[in-house]
Write a protein that holds these residues in place. Structure first.
Motif, PDB file in Angstrom:
ATOM      1  N   GLY A 181      30.974  45.652  -0.368  1.00 60.41           N
ATOM      2  CA  GLY A 181      30.699  45.381   1.041  1.00 60.41           C
ATOM      3  C   GLY A 181      29.544  46.172   1.606  1.00 60.41           C
ATOM      4  N   LYS A 182      28.616  46.592   0.740  1.00 61.51           N
ATOM      5  CA  LYS A 182      27.460  47.366   1.194  1.00 61.51           C
ATOM      6  C   LYS A 182      26.239  46.463   1.319  1.00 61.51           C
ATOM      7  N   ALA A 183      25.295  46.898   2.132  1.00 63.42           N
ATOM      8  CA  ALA A 183      24.096  46.102   2.360  1.00 63.42           C
ATOM      9  C   ALA A 183      23.097  46.294   1.222  1.00 63.42           C
ATOM     10  N   ALA A 184      22.532  45.198   0.741  1.00 66.41           N
ATOM     11  CA  ALA A 184      21.495  45.216  -0.277  1.00 66.41           C
ATOM     12  C   ALA A 184      20.849  43.846  -0.317  1.00 66.41           C
ATOM     13  N   ALA A 185      19.614  43.789  -0.805  1.00 62.36           N
ATOM     14  CA  ALA A 185      18.913  42.506  -0.944  1.00 62.36           C
ATOM     15  C   ALA A 185      18.350  42.406  -2.352  1.00 62.36           C
ATOM     16  N   LEU A 186      18.684  41.328  -3.041  1.00 64.32           N
ATOM     17  CA  LEU A 186      18.234  41.068  -4.397  1.00 64.32           C
ATOM     18  C   LEU A 186      17.136  40.013  -4.353  1.00 64.32           C
ATOM     19  N   ALA A 187      15.968  40.352  -4.892  1.00 67.69           N
ATOM     20  CA  ALA A 187      14.837  39.423  -4.918  1.00 67.69           C
ATOM     21  C   ALA A 187      14.570  39.002  -6.355  1.00 67.69           C
ATOM     22  N   ARG A 188      14.514  37.686  -6.597  1.00 67.63           N
ATOM     23  CA  ARG A 188      14.258  37.160  -7.941  1.00 67.63           C
ATOM     24  C   ARG A 188      13.148  36.119  -7.899  1.00 67.63           C
ATOM     25  N   VAL A 210      16.626  46.055  -3.140  1.00 69.24           N
ATOM     26  CA  VAL A 210      16.349  47.026  -2.079  1.00 69.24           C
ATOM     27  C   VAL A 210      17.628  47.304  -1.301  1.00 69.24           C
ATOM     28  N   HIS A 211      17.732  48.525  -0.783  1.00 67.41           N
ATOM     29  CA  HIS A 211      18.836  48.956   0.057  1.00 67.41           C
ATOM     30  C   HIS A 211      18.294  49.261   1.448  1.00 67.41           C
ATOM     31  N   PRO A 212      19.135  49.253   2.471  1.00 65.55           N
ATOM     32  CA  PRO A 212      18.632  49.487   3.833  1.00 65.55           C
ATOM     33  C   PRO A 212      18.097  50.900   4.035  1.00 65.55           C
ATOM     34  N   ASP A 213      18.718  51.891   3.426  1.00 62.09           N
ATOM     35  CA  ASP A 213      18.275  53.282   3.557  1.00 62.09           C
ATOM     36  C   ASP A 213      17.774  53.736   2.196  1.00 62.09           C
ATOM     37  N   VAL A 214      16.464  53.823   2.061  1.00 57.81           N
ATOM     38  CA  VAL A 214      15.879  54.132   0.762  1.00 57.81           C
ATOM     39  C   VAL A 214      15.023  55.381   0.845  1.00 57.81           C
ATOM     40  N   HIS A 215      14.912  56.067  -0.272  1.00 58.88           N
ATOM     41  CA  HIS A 215      14.038  57.218  -0.373  1.00 58.88           C
ATOM     42  C   HIS A 215      12.606  56.727  -0.557  1.00 58.88           C
ATOM     43  N   PRO A 216      11.621  57.331   0.127  1.00 57.08           N
ATOM     44  CA  PRO A 216      10.243  56.838   0.012  1.00 57.08           C
ATOM     45  C   PRO A 216       9.694  56.853  -1.405  1.00 57.08           C
ATOM     46  N   ASP A 217      10.241  57.717  -2.247  1.00 55.76           N
ATOM     47  CA  ASP A 217       9.763  57.759  -3.631  1.00 55.76           C
ATOM     48  C   ASP A 217      10.435  56.709  -4.514  1.00 55.76           C
ATOM     49  N   PRO A 231      11.615  53.127  -3.370  1.00 51.51           N
ATOM     50  CA  PRO A 231      11.908  52.096  -2.359  1.00 51.51           C
ATOM     51  C   PRO A 231      12.670  50.892  -2.885  1.00 51.51           C
ATOM     52  N   TYR A 232      12.801  50.781  -4.215  1.00 50.39           N
ATOM     53  CA  TYR A 232      13.535  49.655  -4.777  1.00 50.39           C
ATOM     54  C   TYR A 232      13.954  49.991  -6.200  1.00 50.39           C
ATOM     55  N   ASP A 235       5.452  44.099  -6.344  1.00 47.06           N
ATOM     56  CA  ASP A 235       6.751  44.741  -6.134  1.00 47.06           C
ATOM     57  C   ASP A 235       6.851  45.332  -4.735  1.00 47.06           C
ATOM     58  N   ARG A 236       5.811  46.024  -4.311  1.00 44.02           N
ATOM     59  CA  ARG A 236       5.862  46.692  -3.001  1.00 44.02           C
ATOM     60  C   ARG A 236       5.961  45.673  -1.866  1.00 44.02           C
ATOM     61  N   THR A 237       5.192  44.595  -1.973  1.00 42.97           N
ATOM     62  CA  THR A 237       5.214  43.585  -0.911  1.00 42.97           C
ATOM     63  C   THR A 237       6.557  42.871  -0.854  1.00 42.97           C
ATOM     64  N   VAL A 238       7.077  42.484  -2.030  1.00 36.46           N
ATOM     65  CA  VAL A 238       8.371  41.799  -2.058  1.00 36.46           C
ATOM     66  C   VAL A 238       9.470  42.729  -1.535  1.00 36.46           C
TER      67      VAL A 238
END
Length: 389
Positions: free
Chosen positions: A122-129, A144-151, A153-154, A165-168
């Motif tokens: 039940g946690k937030a995440a987005a899977l891009a394929r 990607v997760h909603p709260d990510v470390h800048p180092d 990000p995915y 990768d960065r744009t997606v």
């Protein structure tokens, strides 16, 4: 895929090889939304659904083929005017389906495990394929997760141009913030440059909240219906004798507190629905004065038409504007002729669904309106990176 996260997580933990077919886009009166999935393991076990039965057999065969040859595939299924019984959607729709093999040696397994674990918990995440593009990139994924470390990000990645990768990842985070699943088009180098790619973004978000104010018998039925619709349900009442676990065993949370005080401190969002069943001005007025100014999906209040008119005057007296009052669904629910608590709960739930999906609430018999109203969501419009939103 995330709609069958719990089962797929078990398959991954058990080391099974499987192929998963995911609805990428739909058109017309297709029965399932983007993100819906059917998975088949090496033993032939199937879970999930992509069409409610219309094309399950053909998709099952595609999954088995993908397991044998290890190659992803993108297929379109639609209604055949020449042969209504041919493989296709007899309801008149069209669906695009991505079939992805996931073997034990697949580099996808690690990122899929993270995505499915987040969804199952039940946690937030987005899977891009990647759905459509160069064969060597098709099916590759990042998370990607909603709260990510800048180092970091995915998780995962496409193994192509680093800017892709960065744009997606940025786009996927925007999908996640909106709780939306859909596709985007992007150049192979992360912008308009390079060969065009189509990327499916599946968002997993915690269940939407339903807060029921007023621990009455009608509330008990509404809690059950709310749970059936997939909400996380809270019951709030200032009277401890009524707000008990024994009376509301299916509620996720029971709060003994003045309703407006609880609403002031609890977290709500654009998917939250507020159902005010207290039917008492000392509770209703301060609660609704606050609720009608919050960015929530739905605010409804129980009461007769006389109660509604009196309550509106009291709300005006405390500064609620006409524009804010226009958001109030009162008397709550659709006109179903409901009398029992269960019928009333169904009436309220029907109005919540109609509000969310843009439905009219009229009978479909004889109507000339679309069956599926939420075109912007269900048909998964393509977002083109660089285009004006």
């Amino acid at each position: 895929m995330l709609d069958i996260a719990e089962d797929l997580r078990h398959w991954l933990a058990e080391g099974r090889d499987f192929a998963v077919a995911t609805v990428v886009a739909v058109g017309g009166s297709a029965p399932r939304h983007p993100g819906a999935a059917l998975a088949v393991d090496a033993a032939g076990t199937a879970i999930g659904s992509v069409s409610g039965g219309c094309v399950e057999g053909a998709v099952y065969d595609l999954c088995q083929q993908a397991l044998r040859d290890g190659q992803p595939a993108l297929e379109r299924f639609g209604y055949s005017d020449d042969d209504a019984f041919a493989v296709g959607l007899t309801c008149g729709g069209v669906i695009d389906i991505l079939v992805t093999p996931v073997h034990t040696s697949s580099p996808l397994r690690e990122v899929l495990t993270s995505a499915l674990t987040a969804a199952a918990d039940g946690k937030a995440a987005a899977l891009a394929r990647i759905v459509c593009g160069p064969a060597e990139l098709q099916g590759r994924a990042l998370l990607v997760h909603p709260d990510v470390h800048p180092d970091a990000p995915y998780e995962g990645g496409f193994g192509a141009h680093p800017e892709l990768d960065r744009t997606v990842a940025r786009e996927a985070r925007a999908f996640l913030d909106a709780g939306r699943t859909g596709t985007l088009e992007i150049g192979e180098q992360g912008s308009r440059c390079g060969a065009p790619l189509t990327v499916l973004v599946e968002s997993s978000a915690p269940p939407p909240r339903m807060i029921v104010f007023g621990a009455i018998d009608f509330a008990s039925a509404l809690v059950r219906v709310g749970k059936f619709l997939g909400h996380r349900v809270t019951v709030c009442d200032a009277r401890p004798v009524f707000a008990t676990a024994a009376r509301f065993p299916e509620a996720d949370e029971i709060v003994v507190e003045w309703p407006h005080t609880y609403l002031e401190r609890t977290e709500v969002d654009a998917r939250t629905v507020l159902c005010v069943l207290t039917h008492d001005a000392k509770f209703d007025v301060p609660l609704l004065a606050l609720a009608l100014r919050l960015p929530v999906a739905y605010v409804g209040a129980m009461g007769s038409r006389r109660t509604h008119l009196d309550r509106n005057e009291r709300l005006r007296e405390v500064g609620v504007t006409e524009r804010e009052l226009a958001r109030l669904r009162s008397p709550i629910g659709l006109d179903l002729g409901a009398r029992t608590p269960e019928e009333t709960a169904l009436s309220i739930a029907a109005e919540i669904v109609a509000t969310r999906r843009g439905g009219s609430g009229v009978s479909l018999t004889g109507a000339h309106t679309p069956i599926h109203h939420d075109v912007s969501r269900s048909q998964s419009p393509v977002r083109r990176v660089g285009a004006v939103a």
